[in-house]
Design an enzyme around this catalytic site. Structure first.
Site, mmCIF file in Angstrom:
data_model
loop_
_atom_site.group_PDB
_atom_site.id
_atom_site.type_symbol
_atom_site.label_atom_id
_atom_site.label_comp_id
_atom_site.label_asym_id
_atom_site.label_seq_id
_atom_site.Cartn_x
_atom_site.Cartn_y
_atom_site.Cartn_z
ATOM 1 N N CYS A 316 0.784 -1.241 0.000
ATOM 2 C CA CYS A 316 0.000 0.000 0.000
ATOM 3 C C CYS A 316 0.818 1.294 0.000
ATOM 4 C CB CYS A 316 -1.021 0.016 1.126
ATOM 5 S SG CYS A 316 -0.324 -0.229 2.771
ATOM 6 N N ARG A 346 10.114 -9.983 -0.300
ATOM 7 C CA ARG A 346 10.775 -9.888 1.006
ATOM 8 C C ARG A 346 11.915 -10.876 1.046
ATOM 9 N NH1 ARG A 346 5.885 -8.791 5.341
ATOM 10 N NH2 ARG A 346 5.049 -7.181 4.004
ATOM 11 N N GLU A 348 13.578 -13.386 2.759
ATOM 12 C CA GLU A 348 13.186 -14.186 3.913
ATOM 13 C C GLU A 348 14.332 -14.980 4.514
ATOM 14 O OE1 GLU A 348 10.657 -14.087 5.712
ATOM 15 O OE2 GLU A 348 8.986 -13.297 4.546
ATOM 16 N N ARG A 357 6.011 -19.321 2.847
ATOM 17 C CA ARG A 357 6.966 -18.251 3.127
ATOM 18 C C ARG A 357 7.906 -18.124 1.940
ATOM 19 N NH1 ARG A 357 7.743 -15.407 7.398
ATOM 20 N NH2 ARG A 357 6.446 -16.771 8.651
ATOM 21 N N GLU A 365 -4.257 -6.202 -2.279
ATOM 22 C CA GLU A 365 -4.170 -5.222 -1.195
ATOM 23 C C GLU A 365 -5.429 -4.362 -1.220
ATOM 24 O OE1 GLU A 365 -2.054 -4.958 1.232
ATOM 25 O OE2 GLU A 365 -1.868 -2.849 1.837
ATOM 26 N N ASP A 426 -4.705 -10.296 12.717
ATOM 27 C CA ASP A 426 -4.203 -11.344 11.826
ATOM 28 C C ASP A 426 -5.230 -12.459 11.746
ATOM 29 O OD1 ASP A 426 -1.785 -10.328 11.055
ATOM 30 O OD2 ASP A 426 -0.573 -11.530 12.429
ATOM 31 N N GLU A 439 -0.421 -17.449 9.608
ATOM 32 C CA GLU A 439 -1.091 -16.180 9.320
ATOM 33 C C GLU A 439 -1.325 -16.106 7.821
ATOM 34 O OE1 GLU A 439 1.381 -12.697 9.674
ATOM 35 O OE2 GLU A 439 -0.066 -11.779 8.304
ATOM 36 N N ASN A 442 -4.335 -10.171 6.857
ATOM 37 C CA ASN A 442 -4.531 -9.256 7.980
ATOM 38 C C ASN A 442 -5.533 -8.164 7.629
ATOM 39 O OD1 ASN A 442 -3.108 -7.388 6.397
ATOM 40 N ND2 ASN A 442 -1.169 -7.815 7.415
ATOM 41 N N CYS A 468 -5.865 -0.958 5.841
ATOM 42 C CA CYS A 468 -5.551 -1.817 4.709
ATOM 43 C C CYS A 468 -5.622 -3.273 5.127
ATOM 44 C CB CYS A 468 -4.187 -1.485 4.117
ATOM 45 S SG CYS A 468 -2.793 -1.943 5.149
ATOM 46 N N ARG A 475 -0.835 -17.732 0.600
ATOM 47 C CA ARG A 475 -1.222 -18.110 1.958
ATOM 48 C C ARG A 475 -2.631 -18.720 1.984
ATOM 49 N NH1 ARG A 475 2.057 -15.667 6.221
ATOM 50 N NH2 ARG A 475 4.152 -15.825 5.363
HETATM 51 N N1 SER Z 1 0.270 -3.504 3.890
HETATM 52 C C1 SER Z 1 -0.051 -4.542 4.803
HETATM 53 C C2 SER Z 1 1.119 -5.452 5.073
HETATM 54 O O1 SER Z 1 2.163 -5.284 4.491
HETATM 55 C C3 SER Z 1 -1.234 -5.326 4.315
HETATM 56 O O2 SER Z 1 -0.953 -5.970 3.110
HETATM 57 O O3 SER Z 1 1.001 -6.338 5.848
HETATM 58 ZN ZN ZN Z 2 -1.273 -2.133 3.445
#
Ligand code: SER
Ligand code: ZN
Length: 509
Positions: A316, A346, A348, A357, A365, A426, A439, A442, A468, A475
């Site tokens: 976001c 990411r 990881e 993961r 989003e 979560d 998880e 969220n 958001c 997941r």
């Molecule tokens: N921006 C939030 C996050 O990174 C929801 O996607 O967890």
């Molecule tokens: Zn977000």
């Protein structure tokens, strides 16, 4: 979200400065006049705004040809560097009367001593703009290495703020991250007890990609992902009036400065670089090296590129550039938009596991903006819709927990959120094969964090809030397939009617 230390930290500031003037001061200004200036400054200018008996003082001064030497000592109320800036303004006026200007400032020494009792167990080894650190007997002494421009940039204050943050972080480290159960679904009958990723690999539904934590998703998994998206659209996004947008997937540093990610994203970011020039000649040695060795000379490349930001991480933040600096009329609220235009990245490290993961993952989003009341209210509506999807369509076993807000965790501030209004819920689901909860999405109310960070205002002057929710497709798949297995005939009827027949495209010999 405040993360104040429990009680104000005691501190002492000791500043030795030399002012280089345009003419010999002693020749033109009477010593008595300077002495009078120092005394009156000590009595008023340098204590203004501080409680009685507190503030800054000029403890010694001296004039030598064109140089004025000053030593200012203070507590935390009028910090010595602020005192100096006040002083410089008045001194400029005084010297101006004698047609003397201040040519330059030398910071001969700036020593800050903090009461560091609370930070006993925390070793501070290095800090920016600090040349020596002495930590002993409950005190932390910093010897700064700065010039006057650092005062304008408020570097000393930011250093102290940084130390307070480190102290907070150390306090929280001992405590486990906040987690509090909010809702639990009914127990469900699991139809599968294996790791779905291993099973999908065996069936050729996906394959490890060339990059770490990255998969090529075959037609079957892709169909499942798109089915999740369709369910989300039909059951939640469309009924709630959401509109689709396309958020950038390369994130320039300015975005992460404003979102707070620049405080802590470094160990997890995928960095993006651009060539220093697109002149082919500049790159010829790299091209030649590859042609001769068939190896990509990464070290050579590193010298020829520059880092400009990173890949989409929280999804976001780059949206907010769309509203940056703008004022919104109240009657367009609440605004509800979503993005599904690309992956997030990411690093990881050792944490990779199956499609649960990954370094590269896909997410829808969901983002809403409103007044405080609208934003909180909308989160509740989302919770109802999600419950319907997980109960009536996916038929999974899940639970909801109040946790450390995602943006605090990502800023490296995994503190507790005391206020129930701002924070993250979560959604977790049971993976029967590992008997662990995962998880899988969220829902967050982010308060005024983003409107503030990107200077977005509301016409009425009311506080603008946002929230958001990230729906992780991998997941969702990990959870659904772990509980229901890979055989379509075992899937819930409603899901089957949306997913249809899984495409069988490839066969391998
Ligand atoms: N921006 C939030 C996050 O990174 C929801 O996607 O967890
Ligand atoms: Zn977000």
């Amino acid at each position: 979200m405040t993360n104040q230390t429990e009680k104000p930290m005691e501190m002492t500031f000791e500043l030795h400065v030399v002012l280089n003037c345009s003419a010999s001061v002693g020749d033109k200004v009477a010593r008595e006049e300077l002495a009078g200036f120092v005394t009156s400054s000590n009595n008023t200018l340098l204590t203004r705004g501080a409680p009685p008996g507190c503030g800054a003082q000029i403890v010694s001064w001296d004039v030598l040809d064109e140089k004025i030497n000053l030593t200012i000592v203070s507590d935390r109320f009028v910090r010595a560097h602020d005192a100096f800036l006040r002083l410089k303004k008045e001194l400029t006026k005084l010297l101006g009367k004698y047609r003397i200007g201040i040519r330059g400032i030398e910071i001969a020494e700036y020593r800050i001593t903090l009461d560091w009792e609370a930070g006993e167990g925390l070793q501070i080894r290095q800090l920016p703009f600090v040349k020596a650190i002495n930590q002993a007997q409950g005190r932390l002494e910093l010897l700064l290495e700065i010039d006057e421009s650092a005062f304008d940039k408020r570097i000393p204050d930011r250093l102290i703020r940084l130390l307070e943050d480190k102290l907070d972080a150390a306090r929280w480290k001992g405590k486990s991250e906040h987690w509090e159960l909010l809702f639990e679904s009914a127990k469900k009958h699991y139809l599968f007890d294996k790791d779905p990723t291993a099973e999908m690999l065996a069936r050729g539904w996906l394959e490890h990609a060339a990059g770490r934590g990255q998969y090529v998703y075959g037609p079957q998994v892709t169909r499942i992902f798109r089915t999740f998206e369709k369910i989300l659209l039909d059951e939640l996004l469309t009924p709630l009036g959401y509109n689709e947008m396309i958020f950038p997937k390369f994130v320039a540093w300015d975005v992460w400065k404003r979102s707070g990610h620049a405080k802590g994203i470094y160990p997890e970011a995928y960095y993006v670089c651009t060539p220093k020039t697109r002149d082919p000649e500049y790159w010829e040695d790299v091209m030649d090296y590859f042609k001769v060795t068939n190896e990509v000379p990464v070290d050579m490349i590193l010298g020829k590129i520059e880092n400009v930001g990173g890949m989409c991480y929280a999804q976001c933040p780059p949206f907010w550039v769309f509203l940056q600096g703008k004022t919104l009329p109240d009657d367009i609220l609440p605004v509800t938009v979503f993005d599904r235009s690309g992956p997030s990245y990411r690093y990881e490290s050792g944490g990779l596991h199956g499609i649960e993961r990954l370094d590269e993952f896909h997410r829808v989003e969901i983002l809403w903006i409103g007044t405080k009341e609208q934003t909180i209210e909308h989160a509740k509506v989302l919770h109802e819709k999600y419950r319907h999807i997980f109960d009536d369509i996916l038929d999974i076993e899940w639970r909801e927990a109040w946790v450390t807000p995602w943006f605090m965790a990502q800023e490296g501030k995994a503190g507790l959120s005391e206020l129930r209004e701002v924070g993250t819920t979560d959604y977790e689901a049971m993976l029967p094969y590992s008997e662990k909860w995962l998880e899988f999405q969220n829902v967050s109310v982010n308060g005024d964090k983003y409107p503030r960070g990107f200077s977005v205002k509301l016409q009425s002057g009311q506080e603008l809030w946002s929230g958001c929710s990230g729906v992780g497709l991998e997941r969702w798949a990990a959870v659904f397939l772990a509980q229901k297995g890979l055989d379509a005939e075992n899937w819930p009827q409603k899901f089957r009617s949306v997913v249809g027949e899984l495409p069988e495209v490839f066969r391998f010999l």
